[in-house]
Design an enzyme around this catalytic site. Structure first.
Site, PDB file in Angstrom:
ATOM      1  CB  SER A  91      -0.286  -0.337   1.086  1.00 28.70           C
ATOM      2  OG  SER A  91      -1.467   1.308   1.062  1.00 28.70           O
ATOM      3  CG  HIS A 123      -4.241  -1.142  -1.679  1.00 25.08           C
ATOM      4  ND1 HIS A 123      -5.210  -2.123  -2.334  1.00 25.08           N
ATOM      5  CD2 HIS A 123      -3.830  -0.427  -0.945  1.00 25.08           C
ATOM      6  CE1 HIS A 123      -6.489  -1.782  -1.837  1.00 25.08           C
ATOM      7  NE2 HIS A 123      -6.033  -0.871  -0.969  1.00 25.08           N
ATOM      8  CG  ASP A 145      -5.026   2.565   1.035  1.00 27.77           C
ATOM      9  OD1 ASP A 145      -5.852   1.838   0.623  1.00 27.77           O
ATOM     10  OD2 ASP A 145      -4.399   2.157   1.359  1.00 27.77           O
ATOM     11  CG  MET A 199      -8.007   7.093   2.451  1.00 27.48           C
ATOM     12  SD  MET A 199      -7.327   7.209   4.370  1.00 27.48           S
ATOM     13  CE  MET A 199      -6.732   5.822   3.796  1.00 27.48           C
ATOM     14  CG  HIS A 224      -9.398   0.764  -0.769  1.00 29.46           C
ATOM     15  ND1 HIS A 224      -8.559   0.710   0.789  1.00 29.46           N
ATOM     16  CD2 HIS A 224     -10.858   1.117  -0.638  1.00 29.46           C
ATOM     17  CE1 HIS A 224      -9.697   0.067   0.743  1.00 29.46           C
ATOM     18  NE2 HIS A 224     -10.944   0.777   0.555  1.00 29.46           N
ATOM     19  CG  MET A 229     -11.345   4.023   1.652  1.00 28.02           C
ATOM     20  SD  MET A 229      -9.343   3.716   2.442  1.00 28.02           S
ATOM     21  CE  MET A 229      -8.684   3.904   1.423  1.00 28.02           C
ATOM     22  CG  MET A 278     -12.269  -2.100   4.456  1.00 30.26           C
ATOM     23  SD  MET A 278      -9.983  -1.847   3.565  1.00 30.26           S
ATOM     24  CE  MET A 278      -9.662  -0.666   4.590  1.00 30.26           C
ATOM     25  CG  ASP A 301      -6.592  -2.589   2.817  1.00 34.93           C
ATOM     26  OD1 ASP A 301      -5.353  -1.929   3.673  1.00 34.93           O
ATOM     27  OD2 ASP A 301      -7.210  -1.842   2.048  1.00 34.93           O
TER      28      ASP A 301
HETATM   29  C1  DX5 Z   1      -6.622   1.712   5.408  1.00 33.91           C
HETATM   30  C2  DX5 Z   1      -5.803   1.542   3.875  1.00 33.91           C
HETATM   31  C3  DX5 Z   1      -5.312   0.489   4.372  1.00 33.91           C
HETATM   32  C4  DX5 Z   1      -3.662   0.630   4.393  1.00 33.91           C
HETATM   33  C5  DX5 Z   1      -2.859  -0.326   4.733  1.00 33.91           C
HETATM   34  O1  DX5 Z   1      -7.449   2.001   6.126  1.00 33.91           O
HETATM   35  O2  DX5 Z   1      -7.099   1.206   3.157  1.00 33.91           O
HETATM   36  O3  DX5 Z   1      -5.047   0.023   2.442  1.00 33.91           O
HETATM   37  O4  DX5 Z   1      -3.103   1.640   4.120  1.00 33.91           O
HETATM   38  O5  DX5 Z   1      -1.651  -0.056   6.135  1.00 33.91           O
HETATM   39  P1  DX5 Z   1      -1.687  -1.193   7.049  1.00 33.91           P
HETATM   40  O6  DX5 Z   1      -0.849  -2.543   6.154  1.00 33.91           O
HETATM   41  O7  DX5 Z   1      -0.584  -0.536   7.722  1.00 33.91           O
HETATM   42  O8  DX5 Z   1      -2.973  -1.399   8.140  1.00 33.91           O
HETATM   43 ZN    ZN Z   2      -6.949  -0.264   0.580  1.00 35.75          ZN
END
Ligand code: DX5
Ligand code: ZN
Length: 221
Positions: free
Chosen positions: A9, A34, A36, A38, A67, A69, A138, A176
């Protein structure tokens, strides 16, 4: 041993060395990157957007596993597809017309993923399981890297796996949140086959290459 994929990630990487971090992921055998996304609305944090995805795309051939969010992801699917996303995963909590959303992701030439927050029941996926390419479970509340894995999510992965098997679906089952050398084997045994890792990959004292190798080796049978 069933095949499994590792998806580091990228938000846990050192952004001042982004290109090098991505190259190190490739050399260590990462399967996907990956990403993220947000928005500070659906989740409390703001991370990166399509410009970042596009920049990563320029330096790697690894599939980009995006991903989302974000609230109202339908508005941005085409932007992320154009930026180079290979997989686009949306939260069921953000999609009032989930079937149309999935169809749109596929029409844009991407693999369509759906995900659900820890408190959202698997039944929220029932209508769409036959349609999707990827289900993401998740194992933390979305928002931050580095949170503790929620062991209650092992049963959720088992439940999704048995539903996928009943449908003879070959969709990826990805996990994840809090994935590390001690938790990946639990989720692998429960039926997951793609593992996202932020901290466990990028914060390894010897760098992300070694972080990924440790995760690769934690599944032995
Ligand atoms: C959480 C994210 C994850 C996160 C994972 O909200 O969607 O992808 O970056 O990080 P770790 O592996 O450190 O929990
Ligand atoms: Zn993620």
């Amino acid at each position: 041993m069933n095949k499994f994929l590792l998806a580091p990630s990228i938000i846990a990487s050192d952004f001042t060395k982004l290109g090098d971090e991505i190259k190190a992921c490739e050399s260590a055998g990462a399967d996907w990157l990956h990403m993220d996304i947000m928005d500070g609305h659906f989740v409390p944090t703001i991370t990166v957007g399509p410009l970042f995805v596009e920049a990563c795309k320029r330096v790697t051939k690894l599939p980009l596993d995006v991903h989302l969010m974000i609230s109202d992801p339908d508005r941005y699917l085409d932007v992320f597809a154009k930026a180079g996303a290979n997989n686009i995963t949306v939260h069921v909590e953000t999609c009032p017309n989930l079937i149309q959303t999935i169809e749109k992701i596929k029409a844009l030439g991407c693999k369509a993923g759906v995900t659900l927050n820890p408190l959202t029941p698997v039944s929220a996926l029932d209508q769409v399981l036959p349609l999707v390419d990827l289900i993401l479970v998740m194992s933390v509340n979305p928002g931050y890297s580095g949170q503790a894995f929620m062991p209650e999510m092992i049963g959720k992965v088992e439940e999704v796996r048995s539903k996928l098997n009943a449908l003879r679906s070959r969709a990826y089952l990805e996990v994840d949140g809090g994935m590390a050398a001690d938790t990946i084997p639990l989720m692998y045994k429960a039926g997951a086959n793609v593992f996202v890792a932020g901290n466990a990959a990028f914060k390894h004292p010897l760098g992300v290459g070694q972080g990924i190798r440790v995760l690769r080796d934690c599944i032995t049978a």
